[in-house]
Each structure stands twice: as structure tokens, then as C-alpha cells.
Motif scaffolding. Structure first.
Motif, PDB file in Angstrom:
ATOM      1  N   TYR A  93      59.095  88.978  21.035  1.00  0.00           N
ATOM      2  CA  TYR A  93      59.317  87.800  21.876  1.00  0.00           C
ATOM      3  C   TYR A  93      58.772  88.055  23.267  1.00  0.00           C
ATOM      4  N   PRO A  94      57.469  88.313  23.385  1.00  0.00           N
ATOM      5  CA  PRO A  94      56.940  88.779  24.677  1.00  0.00           C
ATOM      6  C   PRO A  94      56.945  87.696  25.753  1.00  0.00           C
ATOM      7  N   ARG A  95      57.405  88.082  26.904  1.00  0.00           N
ATOM      8  CA  ARG A  95      57.261  87.303  28.128  1.00  0.00           C
ATOM      9  C   ARG A  95      56.779  88.276  29.189  1.00  0.00           C
ATOM     10  N   SER A  96      56.196  87.787  30.255  1.00  0.00           N
ATOM     11  CA  SER A  96      55.824  88.668  31.362  1.00  0.00           C
ATOM     12  C   SER A  96      57.093  89.285  31.929  1.00  0.00           C
ATOM     13  N   LEU A  99      58.696  87.838  35.037  1.00  0.00           N
ATOM     14  CA  LEU A  99      59.335  86.509  35.031  1.00  0.00           C
ATOM     15  C   LEU A  99      60.834  86.694  35.276  1.00  0.00           C
TER      16      LEU A  99
ATOM     17  N   ALA B  80      52.815  84.073  33.378  1.00  0.00           N
ATOM     18  CA  ALA B  80      52.321  84.076  31.995  1.00  0.00           C
ATOM     19  C   ALA B  80      52.133  85.505  31.486  1.00  0.00           C
ATOM     20  N   PHE B  81      52.128  85.626  30.149  1.00  0.00           N
ATOM     21  CA  PHE B  81      51.893  86.902  29.462  1.00  0.00           C
ATOM     22  C   PHE B  81      50.693  86.733  28.540  1.00  0.00           C
ATOM     23  N   GLY B 121      54.434  80.691  32.757  1.00  0.00           N
ATOM     24  CA  GLY B 121      55.426  81.323  31.896  1.00  0.00           C
ATOM     25  C   GLY B 121      55.070  81.367  30.425  1.00  0.00           C
ATOM     26  N   SER B 123      53.265  82.521  26.853  1.00  0.00           N
ATOM     27  CA  SER B 123      52.898  83.815  26.272  1.00  0.00           C
ATOM     28  C   SER B 123      51.828  83.595  25.213  1.00  0.00           C
ATOM     29  N   PHE B 139      55.553  77.795  29.314  1.00  0.00           N
ATOM     30  CA  PHE B 139      56.525  78.481  28.464  1.00  0.00           C
ATOM     31  C   PHE B 139      56.236  78.332  26.971  1.00  0.00           C
ATOM     32  N   ALA B 140      55.038  77.921  26.600  1.00  0.00           N
ATOM     33  CA  ALA B 140      54.662  77.935  25.187  1.00  0.00           C
ATOM     34  C   ALA B 140      54.658  79.379  24.691  1.00  0.00           C
ATOM     35  N   MET B 141      54.847  79.544  23.377  1.00  0.00           N
ATOM     36  CA  MET B 141      54.812  80.869  22.749  1.00  0.00           C
ATOM     37  C   MET B 141      53.773  80.805  21.623  1.00  0.00           C
ATOM     38  N   ALA B 169      60.136  77.093  22.001  1.00  0.00           N
ATOM     39  CA  ALA B 169      60.504  78.365  22.623  1.00  0.00           C
ATOM     40  C   ALA B 169      61.282  78.145  23.905  1.00  0.00           C
ATOM     41  N   CYS B 170      62.286  78.987  24.124  1.00  0.00           N
ATOM     42  CA  CYS B 170      63.044  78.978  25.369  1.00  0.00           C
ATOM     43  C   CYS B 170      62.243  79.683  26.472  1.00  0.00           C
ATOM     44  N   VAL B 171      62.576  79.450  27.695  1.00  0.00           N
ATOM     45  CA  VAL B 171      62.043  80.213  28.814  1.00  0.00           C
ATOM     46  C   VAL B 171      62.147  81.717  28.541  1.00  0.00           C
ATOM     47  N   GLY B 173      62.037  83.298  25.732  1.00  0.00           N
ATOM     48  CA  GLY B 173      61.201  83.796  24.649  1.00  0.00           C
ATOM     49  C   GLY B 173      61.793  83.665  23.265  1.00  0.00           C
ATOM     50  N   ARG B 174      63.036  83.154  23.153  1.00  0.00           N
ATOM     51  CA  ARG B 174      63.648  82.986  21.830  1.00  0.00           C
ATOM     52  C   ARG B 174      63.457  81.557  21.327  1.00  0.00           C
ATOM     53  N   ARG B 187      70.227  78.394  27.667  1.00  0.00           N
ATOM     54  CA  ARG B 187      69.506  77.361  28.424  1.00  0.00           C
ATOM     55  C   ARG B 187      69.286  76.108  27.562  1.00  0.00           C
ATOM     56  N   ILE B 201      65.480  75.372  35.011  1.00  0.00           N
ATOM     57  CA  ILE B 201      64.385  76.039  35.725  1.00  0.00           C
ATOM     58  C   ILE B 201      63.848  75.040  36.743  1.00  0.00           C
TER      59      ILE B 201
END
Lengths: 204, 204, 204
Positions: A93-96, A99, B80-81, B121, B123, B139-141, B169-171, B173-174, B187, B201
Motif C-alpha cells: 500500500y505504498p504512499r510517499s 505525506l 505523490a509516490f 498524493g 501512488s 490519491f489514486a492508487m 483508495a483512502c488517503v 493507501g487502504r 477517514r 483533508i
């Protein structure tokens, strides 16, 4: 190779090796970086533009082709082959990590890091991608461009996205026949609890 | 990190940074190259073997993992990642610019270059490939090994080749539940014009 | 470019060029490595983090984008474009050459190496993977993220995994209409023994 001999292994002058745990006869090629805290066994070939993070572990006689990154949590066992451009991961579940909403999660590796193991003698084909948390069985053959999403049995021949088993691989890299015998080298195999076992290879 | 402090950011001695637009606290790792005319914000992590072309733009607190190239026309927004081995493009009909039949086309960037934006945000999973001209919502994954061929909604969870939405996806990452609430961090989100909006947010 | 002029080509000071067979006007960018015994023609662009192994051969006016490795047995003909992160292979049944069971096989290249050729003016899209032993026809267009598993006809437009023909490409990189004419540049084509032939391009 115009390398620097450091003890008994060789590091190309344009490579960067900060680890003190490199085995005898191993060669590290140009523009590769082995971090302090990464471990590499004997008689390995670490290709150009490879990156080994602190915590990555590599056995003996392993070949790692160009451009591969081994992260903390990745273990490559003896005699394995990692093809060019293979991609490992260690976070589902990668995020920066910078953040704000996820900084607590990234404060401790056990919160997010999932280990990956490539078993003895296995081959990971060029450009394959391995989701973290998987174990690749001994002498498995992962075809080029596969996406590995779950554990792989010993000697399994895997293709596709997601990767599925399409046959069985011999120790020598050829496909086994229906009787689990190799037409190329003659080695015989039998079923075991986690895939096949080659009857003519010593198992530790 | 054995880096050189240049003003308030850090450049590994084996990296090459020619840009004067690097924000405070950003780290640039070995064998990376940031060209003159590329812009990077504050508190970013620019991984090894990364290449930022003149014209690439990176916001604050962005993580770019190893081996990624950002071309002229690529913009990465704050937080972002970008996973290891992610591939960006900026030309839908590539030919070698030295080929006589296409030299006129390549004489001006506006003839061939299509911009790509990765939103705040978001990934991009390991080994994904983005066709040029797309915008990835906040915040897309994007899962590992995806092929992104069109715009992606904010908070969309995308998998496959071509990538399709399989959830939200949540902020953090889940995956969100059916009520657009996150079981991990709590959230809450609601539908907006271009995907979801997280209610907790701040939005600029 | 802050390069070193060596005869009539340019090598970035952070690149490594050991070959004496580099043509006039060719540029080799940072962190690239051209080994002794690799051959590169004139007016080529060899991108950053590229690796050319002894035995790789590149024609004139070729563009090789970042991170590509050309192995012994790979030939790139004049005017071709190799996109970023394209992966070549030269062994269908890879094992670590240090694995005792396969050492005899790897003792001679003819036992395992299969050549690959990219024809004149062809384009290989970003992140594509080519199985070894294939020949890509002249002016073919391989889309991003394709997996090429067999020979490709001249001017074929290929997409997917495995790659399949979805149309025909003009010399200029655009799709041909049903009459094999290009709506963008007007060039006309006819069927030949191994794909299309452009009527307005000289053929050697």
C-alpha cells in the motif's frame, strides 16, 4: 574487468560497494551500489545499475542482471538467476512516506514491509514483477514479463499476468515431460509437499 | 548518507545535479541525474538511477523510487509516490528523431510532446507504464505492473493492462469500504466531479 | 552537453565508453556503459543508464532511450527507436551460469544465446519486452508495454501481451488507412513478402 580487488571480490571502479559482507569471487559491475548492511555471498555476479539496499540478502553463485533493485526484506537464495529489469516490491500500500497522513505508518518497518524470498536455483525472467510477501520455490522458472502475485511451488514454470503454472521446470532450465523427467538432461523428479523434488540434486 | 550539502538539499557524490531549483531537505541519491531546467520541491526523495529531464516538474514531499525517468512534460504533484521502474512516455508515435522522414516533426516539441500529470498524493505502483497525455487524480492508487491508457479519477484504485478501476483508495493507501469509509484510519469520503473527495483533508 | 569529444563522437564524463567502434556524431549520455567489442554507428543517441555488451551492434541514426541493455546477439538497424525501459533477452532458459548443473551449457555461447534483430526504422515502445530469437521488421511500431514473442512483419503495428498486429504503421509513425496510405504524410505502401513496403522510401 578493470576492477579493484577488495579482499577476494572485485568491485568495478565506477561501482559503489559499502558492504563488508561480500563473498569470495563475487563481481560487482559498473554503476551498481551495494549499501552498507546488504549481504552478498560468494561467486555472485552483480550486474550494472543494480541496487542492493541495507537488509537485502543474496546467497552464493547468484546472478543478478542489470537494473535490478533488492530492497530491505528481499532474500535471494543460492544459485538463483534474477533477469534484467526484474522488479521487487516491499510495500503493498505504498504512499510517499513524507505525506503527513501516513508518517506514523512509515515510522516502523514492521508496519509496512513484507518480505520476499526467491528459492535456491530459481530463475526470474526478464522484466517480471513480484508483489511483496511471496516465496518462489526452488528451481522455479518465472517466464519473462510475468506478474507474480502469490507463492510459487518448487520447479513450477510460471507465465502471465497474473502468473499461472503452465508446466514444470528441470534443474537445468528445460521443461519436464508428463513423467516429470527432463528430455534434455535426463534428471527425474517426484512430487513433494511444496512442488517437485529433483531426485538427483542434494537437498540440505 | 555521505552526501554533499548544496544549500539546504543533499546530493550524493555519485549523483549529478545541474538544476538550481531543488527545494529544502530534498535528497538525490547515487547515479541519479537532475538536468538543468528540471524543478524539484522540498523534502523529496529522488532515488538512485533516476533521470529528470529539463522541463520535468516535481512538487514537495514526493518519493521517486529507483530507475524512474521523468521527461519534459511530466509533472508530479505534492506527496505523490512513484514506484521503482515506473515508465513515463511523452510521445505517442515515437520514431528516432534522426530518421530523415520525421525530422520536421521533431523540430518543435509541440508537434509531438504530450504532457502527463500525477496528482497530489497519488501512488504509481512498481513497474507501471503510463501512456502520455494522461492525468492521474489525487490519491489514486495504481497497482504494480499496470498500463495506464486514460485519465484516472481521484482516489481510484486501478489494476491491469489496460488499467481498470477495481475500487477506491483512502488517503492512507487502504481500500475504502462500500460506504467510502476507510476501515484502517476511519477517514470518510464523498463523490465529487472527478472522483472522490476526502472530507478530512484540506483542499487548496 | 558537457561532454568529452573523442574523435568525432561525444561521451559524457560520467559515462564509460570502452569501444573503439563509435560512429561520427554519436552521443553517449551519463551513466551509460558501452563495452569494448560493442559497435555503434553514426549520429546515434545512447541514453543514460544504457548498457551495451560486447557483441551488441547498433546502426546509424538510432535512438536508444534510458535504461536499455543490449546484450551480445542483439542487433539494432539504422534509424530504429528503442524506448525507455525496453528489455531484451538472449537466453530462453536462463539459469545462473554458476549453478553447477548448467555450467557445461554456459561454457559456449552457441549453446544458449539466441540473436534478436530490430529492423530499420522500427520503434519499440516504452517498457516492451522482447523474447530472444525474434526479428522485428522494418518500420514496425511496437506499442508501449508489449511482449514480443515471435517475428514481426515490416510496418506492423503491434500491441499487447503477447503482442498481436492491430494495424499497419507508416514510416512517419502514424497508422495507415485501409488503402495502406498515410493520412498524415500521404505516403503509400504495398504488400510484400514480409509485411508492407513503402513505395516512397529507397530500399537497399
Amino acid at each position: 574487468m578493470s576492477t579493484t580487488e577488495i579482499g577476494s571480490h572485485q568491485v568495478h571502479p565506477r561501482a559503489l560497494c559499502e558492504s563488508e559482507h561480500i563473498g569470495e569471487g563475487t563481481r560487482i559491475w559498473a554503476f551498481a551500489h551495494v549499501m552498507h548492511g546488504a549481504e552478498v555471498g560468494a561467486a555472485c555476479n552483480i550486474g550494472e545499475h543494480v541496487f542492493l539496499e541495507r537488509g537485502a540478502r543474496v546467497g552464493d553463485r547468484v546472478t543478478i542482471k542489470n537494473g535490478v533493485c533488492l530492497w530491505d526484506g528481499v532474500t535471494i537464495e543460492d544459485d538463483a538467476f534474477i533477469g534484467p529489469g526484474v522488479i521487487f516490491t516491499n510495500d503493498r500500500y505504498p504512499r510517499s512516506p513524507r505525506l503527513e497522513a501516513v508518517q506514523a505508518r512509515y515510522a516502523h518497518a514492521e508496519n509496512w514491509r513484507e518480505p520476499t524470498t526467491v528459492g535456491r536455483g530459481a530463475s526470474i525472467g526478464a522484466g517480471s514483477i513480484l508483489l511483496c510477501g511471496v516465496t518462489i520455490g526452488a528451481f522455479a522458472m518465472i517466464g519473462a514479463a510475468a506478474l507474480v502475485t502469490r507463492d510459487v511451488l518448487a520447479h513450477a514454470w510460471m507465465l502471465g499476468r497474473p502468473a499461472r503454472r503452465v508446466g514444470w521446470a528441470c534443474v537445468c532450465g528445460r521443461k519436464l515431460d508428463a513423467g516429470l523427467c527432463c528430455g534434455a538432461c535426463g534428471r527425474r523428479h517426484r512430487s513433494g509437499a511444496a512442488g517437485l523434488i529433483c531426485e538427483e540434486i542434494a537437498h540440505a
